[in-house]
Design a protein around this motif. Structure first.
Motif, PDB file in Angstrom:
ATOM      1  N   GLU A  45      53.784  10.098 -57.558  1.00 53.29           N
ATOM      2  CA  GLU A  45      55.148  10.510 -57.524  1.00 53.29           C
ATOM      3  C   GLU A  45      55.885   9.481 -58.098  1.00 53.29           C
ATOM      4  OE1 GLU A  45      58.318  10.713 -53.829  1.00 53.29           O
ATOM      5  OE2 GLU A  45      56.456  10.930 -53.148  1.00 53.29           O
ATOM      6  N   ASN A  57      56.901  15.859 -57.881  1.00 50.00           N
ATOM      7  CA  ASN A  57      56.367  14.905 -57.106  1.00 50.00           C
ATOM      8  C   ASN A  57      54.942  14.903 -56.993  1.00 50.00           C
ATOM      9  OD1 ASN A  57      58.697  13.191 -57.064  1.00 50.00           O
ATOM     10  ND2 ASN A  57      59.213  14.010 -54.966  1.00 50.00           N
ATOM     11  N   GLN A  86      58.795  10.718 -60.958  1.00 50.04           N
ATOM     12  CA  GLN A  86      60.124  10.099 -61.008  1.00 50.04           C
ATOM     13  C   GLN A  86      60.465   9.328 -62.410  1.00 50.04           C
ATOM     14  OE1 GLN A  86      62.595  10.911 -58.994  1.00 50.04           O
ATOM     15  NE2 GLN A  86      61.121  12.155 -57.618  1.00 50.04           N
ATOM     16  N   SER A 102      53.020  20.299 -51.145  1.00 48.18           N
ATOM     17  CA  SER A 102      53.184  19.149 -51.722  1.00 48.18           C
ATOM     18  C   SER A 102      53.193  18.056 -50.703  1.00 48.18           C
ATOM     19  CB  SER A 102      54.637  19.113 -52.223  1.00 48.18           C
ATOM     20  OG  SER A 102      55.496  19.416 -51.316  1.00 48.18           O
TER      21      SER A 102
END
Length: 479
Positions: free
Chosen positions: A112, A262, A116, A479
């Motif tokens: 993640e 993510n 990002q 997810s």
């Protein structure tokens, strides 16, 4: 009316097309293989220049006003402070770097955090991962590395006579693992995390900007990666997706906004026009067909296709989850393939052949749905790769994908895209083209396939596949 050239330096060869500036018509072309045996993981970049010179022989570039450069992605060229290569370029998927990829994921705090930061999770082939491998395995070379270029950056720099200014484009930069398509900026901290120290990075210039002009007055455009150049050469835009059928598969689409995912299933690339190019890859596409052909004792994929056409949609209930190498979409790295629905009536070679084609296309349909689920519009799908010509693929793809399928005629789309970029930069420099609007070249000649009346049947086959996938790997797409 002028002429421009597009140069595509792929992993195996250099292809050059010379095109009419206004229409994009290919007027002449050149080709030369790289003077390299096989597909090694390390290649002296001079090999690319040698094949470039050979491909351009015989006056091919006479009268050309501008050149665009497309090149293989993920080829990292580390330079020292003098601009000399520290070691051969690290090219391709490079399985040596798999441990380094896992190291980097952990070092930043997980998948993640990477998604990002730069819109993608490190894979073995990416430049950022190769830097980590270099630092861990060849520390003396890592210590000497002062400048980082990719293949198209290096070729553009060489064509311009190795100027002080080094450039790249958004498309190429977005695949490095240390540039973010969302912010439009580098993450030098990630270079340092991977390499152990700071390194100079090329300036990211705009899609219609020129990288420079040679002493002879030849304009060189920004250049880009092969994927972005091929998309530009095909002429895809918002509402279009491209499904590539190689041993593994990929699905990409043009989108106005960057997509941060993510789960790491979407790699958020930039395209060659100022838009975005989210990509979802599968580890298994044509390799599932080849495996099935071998199992059935068939000599080639054409024979497998002929056999599959003797079956019917749904393969009498036979479903193949084609996860032969594990899978990335969904994220099941340690799984294996599954053959479900075995009944006495389904245990025939033609049904297994049909299940292989449907399994491959449904797996790519899952990848398409990852993009659709994030708001990416998909009205038509360009199907690329030699397997796109197979009757069994063309019969099943439109109804399984639920969209119009376009099968372009084979052409050098990456080289054509590079030429189109050159025409754009030339037009902007002459004041005849808008820097935000590329030249409207004629699109690819193609066969168009519609789902038509088969749509409901195809969606039922797709649902049969999804049911088996959910039963075998529950929640794989959560997810």
């Amino acid at each position: 009316m002028g002429i421009v050239a597009g140069l595509d330096s792929s992993p195996d060869f250099t292809r050059i097309v010379v095109c009419d500036t206004d229409t994009g018509a290919v007027l002449r072309q050149g080709y030369a293989p790289h003077p390299v045996e096989g597909r090694p993981s390390d290649v002296d970049p001079q090999a690319w220049l040698l094949s470039l010179g050979e491909a351009a022989g015989g006056g091919l570039l006479e009268g050309v006003q501008a050149i665009g450069v497309s090149a293989q992605q993920n080829a990292l060229v580390p330079l020292d402070t003098q601009g000399a290569t520290v070691r051969p370029a690290m090219v391709g998927g490079d399985k040596r770097a798999q441990v380094a990829a896992a190291d980097l994921v952990d070092a930043l705090g997980g998948r993640e955090a990477w998604a990002q930061a730069v819109g993608c999770v490190p894979q073995a082939g990416q430049p950022v991962t190769k830097l980590r491998w270099l630092a861990r395995t060849e520390p003396e070379h890592a210590a000497r590395t002062a400048v980082l270029l990719q293949a198209h950056d290096w070729l553009v720099w060489q064509l311009l006579g190795r100027p002080v200014r080094r450039t790249t484009d958004r498309g190429g930069a977005s695949g490095t693992g240390y540039w973010s398509a969302a912010t439009g900026g580098y993450r030098p901290d990630l270079v340092e995390l991977a390499l152990g120290h700071h390194a100079m990075l090329p300036e990211v210039i705009g899609p219609s900007d020129a990288a420079g002009t040679t002493p002879e007055g030849l304009l060189i455009s920004a250049g880009t990666g092969e994927t972005m150049a091929a998309a530009f050469g095909l002429g895809i835009g918002v509402g279009d997706a491209v499904v590539s059928l190689g041993a593994s598969g990929s699905v990409m689409a043009v989108h106005p906004e960057p997509l941060l995912d993510n789960t790491g299933m979407i790699t958020s690339l930039a395209d060659a026009t100022g838009m975005h190019l989210p990509v979802v890859t599968t580890l298994n596409a044509v390799r599932a067909l080849r495996g099935t052909a071998e199992l059935l004792g068939l000599p080639d994929l054409e024979s497998l296709s002929d056999l599959a056409m003797k079956s019917t949609p749904g393969a009498h209930g036979l479903v193949l989850l084609p996860y032969l190498e594990g899978e990335r979409t969904p994220n099941l790295p340690h799984t294996a393939g599954t053959l479900a629905g075995l009944r006495r009536e389904s245990m025939k070679p033609e049904h297994l052949a049909r299940a292989a084609f449907e399994g491959m296309l449904c797996g790519l349909g899952d990848a398409l749905d990852v993009l659709r689920g994030r708001g990416v519009e998909v009205r038509r799908i360009f199907l690329l790769g030699a397997a796109a010509e197979l009757p069994a693929v063309q019969a099943a793809a439109p109804s399984l994908f639920g969209a119009q399928v376009v099968v372009p005629q084979p052409a050098d789309y990456a080289a054509i895209g590079a030429a189109r970029q050159a025409a754009w930069a030339l037009g902007v420099s002459q004041g005849t083209l808008d820097p935000r609007t590329p030249p409207p070249w004629q699109g690819a000649a193609a066969q168009v396939l519609e789902p038509g009346e088969e749509l409901a049947v195809g969606q039922a086959v797709r649902q049969q596949y999804v049911s088996v996938r959910e039963q075998t790997h529950p929640g794989a797409f959560r997810s």
